[in-house]
Design an enzyme around this catalytic site. Structure first.
Site, PDB file in Angstrom:
ATOM      1  N   HIS A 133       0.801  -1.218   0.000  1.00 29.58           N
ATOM      2  CA  HIS A 133       0.000   0.000   0.000  1.00 29.58           C
ATOM      3  C   HIS A 133       0.837   1.273   0.000  1.00 29.58           C
ATOM      4  O   HIS A 133       0.372   2.315  -0.461  1.00 29.58           O
ATOM      5  CB  HIS A 133      -0.969  -0.013   1.182  1.00 29.58           C
ATOM      6  CG  HIS A 133      -2.153  -0.886   0.954  1.00 29.58           C
ATOM      7  ND1 HIS A 133      -3.435  -0.550   1.334  1.00 29.58           N
ATOM      8  CD2 HIS A 133      -2.256  -2.111   0.360  1.00 29.58           C
ATOM      9  CE1 HIS A 133      -4.270  -1.515   0.986  1.00 29.58           C
ATOM     10  NE2 HIS A 133      -3.572  -2.473   0.399  1.00 29.58           N
ATOM     11  N   ASP A 134       2.058   1.217   0.505  1.00 29.29           N
ATOM     12  CA  ASP A 134       2.929   2.382   0.397  1.00 29.29           C
ATOM     13  C   ASP A 134       3.459   2.499  -1.029  1.00 29.29           C
ATOM     14  O   ASP A 134       3.414   3.575  -1.624  1.00 29.29           O
ATOM     15  CB  ASP A 134       4.093   2.286   1.383  1.00 29.29           C
ATOM     16  CG  ASP A 134       4.901   3.577   1.461  1.00 29.29           C
ATOM     17  OD1 ASP A 134       4.282   4.655   1.518  1.00 29.29           O
ATOM     18  OD2 ASP A 134       6.138   3.516   1.466  1.00 29.29           O
ATOM     19  N   ASP A 148       7.904   5.390  -0.554  1.00 26.06           N
ATOM     20  CA  ASP A 148       8.540   6.572   0.022  1.00 26.06           C
ATOM     21  C   ASP A 148       8.171   6.831   1.479  1.00 26.06           C
ATOM     22  O   ASP A 148       8.507   7.872   2.038  1.00 26.06           O
ATOM     23  CB  ASP A 148       8.199   7.812  -0.807  1.00 26.06           C
ATOM     24  CG  ASP A 148       6.695   8.089  -0.880  1.00 26.06           C
ATOM     25  OD1 ASP A 148       5.915   7.387  -0.184  1.00 26.06           O
ATOM     26  OD2 ASP A 148       6.300   9.002  -1.629  1.00 26.06           O
ATOM     27  N   THR A 276      -5.032 -22.269   4.540  1.00 24.72           N
ATOM     28  CA  THR A 276      -3.751 -22.239   5.247  1.00 24.72           C
ATOM     29  C   THR A 276      -3.353 -20.809   5.615  1.00 24.72           C
ATOM     30  O   THR A 276      -2.308 -20.324   5.175  1.00 24.72           O
ATOM     31  CB  THR A 276      -2.638 -22.878   4.386  1.00 24.72           C
ATOM     32  OG1 THR A 276      -2.583 -22.194   3.120  1.00 24.72           O
ATOM     33  CG2 THR A 276      -2.902 -24.353   4.173  1.00 24.72           C
TER      34      THR A 276
END
EC number: 1.11.1.-
Length: 411
Positions: A133-134, A148, A276
């Site tokens: 997500h960054d 960043d 799993t």
């Protein structure tokens, strides 16, 4: 017996090699692999400063990363430094060795990411998602964003896209406050955490890990992350704009194999996406296209990707229980290396500290698989949080499921 315990007894067919489950599929798998290799002959895109630098200008690390991005080099490494750190993180000896800092960071992360069951914890899974997500808040048309650190250096974390990341965000900010003064950027901590978590998860690849990214205190662009309701076409185009092709996209989506969702369907809080959770295996791929136990929740976006003609070939290849694991780990490592470099414009000056990562675990048996199988069938809801925390379940259940006790008490 070990292999039986490792498999979910309620989804055995989904775990069988396709060539065994379906006679004649062996030739089909080979054909699919050849088709995938032909696709890989298409040129891959370079990113960051690697787009403009000539080979003669590249450092050794720059050359390696370029080769990984072009699928000319394996993105994994078995090189391990088992030595004791030369000193505490604030010592002169440690400051003189760049990777000493990252060894101390790795110690802390590993302790938080590894559960008593041997599976990886929700913090580990959160770390992988945080890395995505960054980095993914970037495209070829944006002038900022990417890997960043902005997701935690700004209010970006409060966006609805990032629901469920609060716990790992708090942990990562604590590590940043502790280690930034010694040179660890938020951008590096986030991507390092994703790679530590991946190898801590049983069967996960040990991805080459680089540091030296620069932090950006500006929130990244919006509408850059996929939604569970998005069509395959929309997601494929979204990632193509990040230089991630359909094959790499399907490799990256496989990280869902470890997950337990909490926000897509709040009525099924804690339900996994395959049988799993906390294990980095390929069960996710065949079970998305089959009929897994009732507690397994399929994302609509994943089902769509499994059926699309542009992504069906790699999906089927990764579904093969005989060869899929090695193939997926190889493809995922390269695809995630690309992801972790999005928006990074100083790739050529990065340094490598892969040697301080934990060793990969190439085999694993869940000793509490019998109880886990019962939970997957919808029993013992009280175990949801324990499964999420990768706690050993053996010995936890001391009686029959609640519905059975209620029935007995009513007689």
């Amino acid at each position: 017996m070990k292999s039986f315990l490792y498999l979910s007894s309620y989804a055995l067919l989904a775990y069988l090699p396709l060539s065994n489950a379906y006679p004649g599929m062996g030739d089909t798998i080979s054909q699919l692999k050849n088709e995938a290799q032909e696709k890989r002959a298409e040129p891959k895109q370079l990113i960051g400063d690697l787009k403009t630098l000539s080979d003669s200008q590249l450092t050794t690390i720059g050359k390696d990363i370029k080769a990984i991005l072009l699928h000319q080099k394996d993105a994994r490494s078995n090189t391990i430094d088992n030595s004791i750190p030369p000193g505490t993180v604030d010592s002169a000896a440690c400051k003189a060795d760049l990777c000493c800092l990252w060894k101390w960071i790795t110690y802390e992360m590993t302790a938080r990411f590894n559960g008593t069951s041997g599976r990886c914890t929700k913090l580990a899974r959160g770390a992988v998602r945080l890395g995505f997500h960054d980095a993914a808040v970037w495209s070829t048309s944006s002038s900022y964003g990417g890997a960043d650190g902005s997701i935690l250096l700004t209010d970006e974390i409060n966006r609805s896209d990032n629901n469920g990341l609060a716990a790992i965000a708090t942990e990562m900010k604590n590590w940043y406050n502790k280690y930034n003064k010694y040179g660890a950027s938020m951008a590096d901590l986030i991507q390092w955490g994703a790679n530590v978590a991946t190898v801590v998860c049983p069967l996960g690849p040990r991805i080459r890990s680089f540091v030296g990214r620069k932090d950006n205190p500006k929130a990244g662009p919006t509408s850059m992350l996929p939604l569970e309701t998005d069509s395959a076409d929309k997601i494929i185009k979204l990632f193509a704009a990040k230089t991630i092709d359909a094959d790499d996209l399907i490799a990256l989506v496989g990280a869902h194999t470890t997950s337990q969702q909490h926000f897509v369907n709040t009525g099924r809080d804690g339900d996994p996406q395959d049988t799993t959770p906390g294990i980095w295996d390929v069960a996710f791929y065949p079970q998305t296209t089959a009929n897994p136990p009732p507690r397994v929740l399929k994302f609509r976006s994943d089902v769509g990707l499994s059926q699309d003609s542009r992504t069906k070939t790699p999906w089927t290849a990764f579904s093969d229980r005989t060869n899929g694991q090695e193939r997926w780990n190889d493809e995922y490592a390269r695809a995630y290396t690309r992801m972790s470099m999005l928006g990074v414009n100083n790739i050529n000056s990065l340094k490598e500290c892969t040697k301080v990562l934990p060793a990969a675990r190439n085999s694993f048996v869940s000793e509490d698989q019998v109880v886990l199988d019962m939970w997957l069938q919808g029993q013992f809801d009280q175990l949801n949080n324990m499964v999420d925390d990768a706690i050993m379940l053996t010995g936890v259940i001391t009686g029959p499921p609640k519905e059975k006790r209620d029935a007995e008490e009513s007689i």
